[in-house]
Structure formats: structure tokens, C-alpha cells
Design an enzyme around this catalytic site. Sequence first.
Site, PDB file in Angstrom:
ATOM      1  N   LYS A  11      -5.886  22.914   0.693  1.00 51.60           N
ATOM      2  CA  LYS A  11      -5.952  22.694   2.151  1.00 51.60           C
ATOM      3  C   LYS A  11      -5.478  23.955   2.882  1.00 51.60           C
ATOM      4  O   LYS A  11      -5.720  25.061   2.398  1.00 51.60           O
ATOM      5  CB  LYS A  11      -5.149  21.448   2.534  1.00 51.60           C
ATOM      6  N   HIS A  97     -14.797  15.746   2.881  1.00 48.85           N
ATOM      7  CA  HIS A  97     -13.392  15.335   2.741  1.00 48.85           C
ATOM      8  C   HIS A  97     -12.995  14.495   3.956  1.00 48.85           C
ATOM      9  O   HIS A  97     -13.426  14.776   5.079  1.00 48.85           O
ATOM     10  CB  HIS A  97     -12.498  16.577   2.623  1.00 48.85           C
ATOM     11  N   GLU A  99     -10.411  14.424   5.693  1.00 49.06           N
ATOM     12  CA  GLU A  99      -9.790  15.178   6.802  1.00 49.06           C
ATOM     13  C   GLU A  99     -10.870  15.837   7.659  1.00 49.06           C
ATOM     14  O   GLU A  99     -10.725  15.951   8.875  1.00 49.06           O
ATOM     15  CB  GLU A  99      -8.796  16.210   6.243  1.00 49.06           C
ATOM     16  N   GLU A 169     -12.152   9.125  -2.853  1.00 50.66           N
ATOM     17  CA  GLU A 169     -10.844   9.402  -2.256  1.00 50.66           C
ATOM     18  C   GLU A 169     -10.544   8.354  -1.185  1.00 50.66           C
ATOM     19  O   GLU A 169     -10.934   8.526  -0.015  1.00 50.66           O
ATOM     20  CB  GLU A 169     -10.843  10.793  -1.617  1.00 50.66           C
ATOM     21  N   GLY A 175      -2.450  11.937   0.572  1.00 47.23           N
ATOM     22  CA  GLY A 175      -1.237  12.512   1.144  1.00 47.23           C
ATOM     23  C   GLY A 175      -0.200  11.472   1.529  1.00 47.23           C
ATOM     24  O   GLY A 175       0.757  11.760   2.244  1.00 47.23           O
ATOM     25  N   SER A 215      -3.120  11.081  -3.892  1.00 48.24           N
ATOM     26  CA  SER A 215      -1.748  11.055  -4.405  1.00 48.24           C
ATOM     27  C   SER A 215      -1.665  11.070  -5.937  1.00 48.24           C
ATOM     28  O   SER A 215      -0.799  10.418  -6.527  1.00 48.24           O
ATOM     29  CB  SER A 215      -0.973   9.866  -3.826  1.00 48.24           C
TER      30      SER A 215
END
Length: 252
Positions: A11, A97, A99, A169, A175, A215
Site C-alpha cells: 500500500k 482492491h 480500497e 478479500e 486491515g 488480516s
Amino acid sequence: MINPIIAANWKMNKTIGEAAAFARELKGSLTEGMEMDLVLAPPFTALSRVAEILGDSPISLAAQNIHEAPEGKGAFTGEISAAMLVDAGCKFVIVGHSERRTLFGETDERINEKLLTALRYRLKPIFCVGESLNEREKGKAFRVIEGQLKEGLKNVVFDDTENVIIAYEPVWAIGTGRTATPGQAEEIHRYIRDFMAEYYGSDLAARLPVIYGGSVNPDNMAALMAEKDINGVLVGGASLKIDSFLGIVNYQ
Ligand code: PEP
């Protein structure tokens, strides 16, 4: 038999010097005959330095994002093209992703364009899909993932599917320290493989790497990898320190 893929997504972390030091240490700790594919996704600024260090080692380089323009250049201030990523030494690129989806508004349609451009330049997309907590709690996980797969893979021709890696994911596990149980992850991985078998045939589906992210750490890695349809991991937080990344790599 699919070689396990262990990919580190750094990241927006690490200077060029920090990325280089990590790459050097990882390369130095590889053991002969390792049957896994290691992938590092540093920030753009560190790509070419890390590529120089990795050289012809079996560790591959990935980018964290790509611009969809198929021309490979143009008036897109602040963006990086597929041609530039290839030039910097990338073999993989992370696409879709969560994010990018939630913080930067990337739609399924744009993700599909990025994926098609990556494939056109022979970059292997690590295509991320996953449901939010709210969607899971409402029983919509399968439907959400089906939609992301259908839209994200639109117009991907059979020959190109050989180069696609799918990363499950779950957004609620990224996270957060909250990992999907191996059983929860396996259920979705199997669903993804069945979906791919329906669209592209069972031979392709059997060869398709489907990796898990959310995680992952040295303590939960072995249990996740023991599942039949989990072919590797995409690791964020625990990939930032060499010791914990090596703990994941040496899970066996
Ligand atoms: C990720 O961002 O792809 C990821 C899996 O992060 P983390 O391992 O920190 O949950």
C-alpha cells in the site's frame, strides 16, 4: 497442482530505501527449490529499484494500480500506464482492491477496463473481489461476488484467463485483524472456482489460482492454506515487516 502465491501489498508504505532493504533480505532468505510464487507490490516510486534488486530471482514484482488507457501513454496527470509498469519490471498488477473501490470510487466497469488493459500488456491481474460486512450480514456475499466477477471479467477471452489470479478479500477482514475463518474463506473460494468453471470450463477453473486476503498473519496462514481451494494469500499489514512476512512464507 497450483503453486502457492504469496503476494505482499505494501500500500502507501515504504520509502525506496526501505523497499530495497526488504527486497534484498527476502531474496537472501529464499531456500533452494521453493515451490511457491512470491510477489512484492511496492509503491510506484520503489518499483524500478526493487526490480533491480530482484533481478532474475524467482520473486516477482507487482504494481498496486494501473490506468486503463490502452494506448500506454497520454494526458492523464498523475496516472501510470500498463506500458510503464512493464517497463519498470512488473509482471503482476492488483486490480479492484476494495480500497480503490471504496476510497477512490472505482466502479466494476472501470475495474474491467483496467483488467483488460493489463492483460493486453501481458501483466497478470490480481483481481480482488469481496463483500462488505453489511452485505455478508444480509446474506448477499455470493450475489455481490458473482456481480463483481461478471462485471470485472466482461470480455476477457478464454486464452487470457490463464493469466488471471482472483483474490477473495472480504472487506470486513482487510486491515481489521478479523480474518475469515478457513471455512468461510473456502466456501467463497469454491464458489469462485465453480463460477469460473461455468463460464470458462472446468479445466481452466482447476488451474486458476484463487488467493485469500484479509488480516493474514503467520499464525493463521497454515490453517487457511490447508483448505483445498485456497491457493495463496494477498497480505497487507503483515507483509510490512520481514519477520512476519517470512513467518507467512515459511508456513509449512
Ligand atoms: C490487503 O489490503 O490486500 C490486505 C489483505 O490487507 P491486510 O492483510 O492488512 O488485511
